[in-house]
Scaffold this motif. Structure first.
Motif, PDB file in Angstrom:
ATOM      1  N   VAL A   1      -5.436   9.470   0.372  1.00  0.00           N
ATOM      2  CA  VAL A   1      -5.532   8.519  -0.730  1.00  0.00           C
ATOM      3  C   VAL A   1      -4.678   7.314  -0.357  1.00  0.00           C
ATOM      4  O   VAL A   1      -3.548   7.463   0.105  1.00  0.00           O
TER       5      VAL A   1
ATOM      6  N   THR B   1       0.839  -1.192   0.000  1.00  0.00           N
ATOM      7  CA  THR B   1       0.000   0.000   0.000  1.00  0.00           C
ATOM      8  C   THR B   1       0.880   1.250   0.000  1.00  0.00           C
ATOM      9  O   THR B   1       1.987   1.249   0.548  1.00  0.00           O
TER      10      THR B   1
ATOM     11  N   SER C   1      -1.956  -2.379  -4.063  1.00  0.00           N
ATOM     12  CA  SER C   1      -1.745  -3.381  -5.108  1.00  0.00           C
ATOM     13  C   SER C   1      -2.269  -4.722  -4.588  1.00  0.00           C
ATOM     14  O   SER C   1      -2.313  -4.957  -3.377  1.00  0.00           O
TER      15      SER C   1
ATOM     16  N   ASN D   1       0.403   5.483   0.734  1.00  0.00           N
ATOM     17  CA  ASN D   1      -0.524   6.428   1.352  1.00  0.00           C
ATOM     18  C   ASN D   1      -0.116   7.868   1.103  1.00  0.00           C
ATOM     19  O   ASN D   1       1.070   8.188   1.034  1.00  0.00           O
TER      20      ASN D   1
ATOM     21  N   THR E   1      -4.641  -2.652  -9.092  1.00  0.00           N
ATOM     22  CA  THR E   1      -4.578  -1.601  -8.079  1.00  0.00           C
ATOM     23  C   THR E   1      -5.974  -1.153  -7.681  1.00  0.00           C
ATOM     24  O   THR E   1      -6.847  -0.975  -8.529  1.00  0.00           O
ATOM     25  N   ASP E   2      -6.149  -0.950  -6.376  1.00  0.00           N
ATOM     26  CA  ASP E   2      -7.367  -0.360  -5.824  1.00  0.00           C
ATOM     27  C   ASP E   2      -6.969   0.990  -5.244  1.00  0.00           C
ATOM     28  O   ASP E   2      -6.042   1.069  -4.434  1.00  0.00           O
ATOM     29  N   THR E   3      -7.660   2.054  -5.659  1.00  0.00           N
ATOM     30  CA  THR E   3      -7.394   3.384  -5.137  1.00  0.00           C
ATOM     31  C   THR E   3      -8.581   3.810  -4.282  1.00  0.00           C
ATOM     32  O   THR E   3      -9.715   3.798  -4.751  1.00  0.00           O
ATOM     33  N   GLN E   4      -8.294   4.143  -3.026  1.00  0.00           N
ATOM     34  CA  GLN E   4      -9.343   4.573  -2.104  1.00  0.00           C
ATOM     35  C   GLN E   4      -9.088   6.023  -1.714  1.00  0.00           C
ATOM     36  O   GLN E   4      -7.980   6.377  -1.333  1.00  0.00           O
ATOM     37  N   ILE E   5     -10.131   6.846  -1.837  1.00  0.00           N
ATOM     38  CA  ILE E   5     -10.051   8.252  -1.475  1.00  0.00           C
ATOM     39  C   ILE E   5     -10.971   8.477  -0.279  1.00  0.00           C
ATOM     40  O   ILE E   5     -12.157   8.156  -0.335  1.00  0.00           O
TER      41      ILE E   5
ATOM     42  N   MET F   1      -3.382   3.740  -2.175  1.00  0.00           N
ATOM     43  CA  MET F   1      -3.321   2.880  -3.360  1.00  0.00           C
ATOM     44  C   MET F   1      -2.832   1.515  -2.906  1.00  0.00           C
ATOM     45  O   MET F   1      -1.792   1.403  -2.253  1.00  0.00           O
TER      46      MET F   1
END
Length: 139
Positions: free
Chosen positions: A27, A16, A31, A18, A50-54, A29
């Motif tokens: 944010v 991850t 993998s 950050n 990839t997962d992107t969390q905001i 990200m």
């Protein structure tokens, strides 16, 4: 509306990255690797997933957007790939569901071509190795 399960993506969380700003927005990200199982498709997640969390300030908004490719075989035994874009928001946990999403699938499988235009929903569930993403199609 009734829903039928299309496949389950078994996600194994990796590295991850950050970022957080002075306003409290952040944010993350993530993998990931893993594989998919189901009656229509069996396969593995290819590199680059990839997962992107905001997360908005004060945690008031938490969106996610995952993009990944899978390689495997469709239910006819033909080799194929699936691209999945999974967008959603994380809300309070409901009955074991961590989040709900609106997936989009693009595939080169003739047998699975219905997935290119079907209405799909996804649910993220806690799993022993990470997260299971169950994807359903309207039936």
């Amino acid at each position: 509306m009734k829903w039928g399960e299309v496949l389950t993506v078994h996600v194994v969380i990796g590295e991850t990255v950050n970022l957080q700003n002075d306003s409290g927005d952040s944010v993350v990200m993530i993998s990931f690797t893993g594989h998919a199982t189901g009656r229509y498709f069996q396969g593995i997640i290819l590199g680059g997933a990839t997962d992107t969390q905001i997360i908005g300030q004060h945690g008031d908004k938490h969106s996610l957007s995952a993009r990944y490719m899978l390689r495997g075989t469709d239910y006819t035994g033909q080799d194929c790939e699936l691209y999945i874009e999974n967008n959603g928001e994380i809300h309070e946990q409901l009955e074991g569901v961590l989040f709900r999403t609106s997936p989009r699938i693009i595939t080169n499988s003739k047998a699975l071509s219905f997935l290119n235009s079907d209405i799909l929903v996804g649910e993220g569930l806690q799993a022993e190795a990470g997260v299971d993403i169950k994807i359903y199609s309207a039936v």
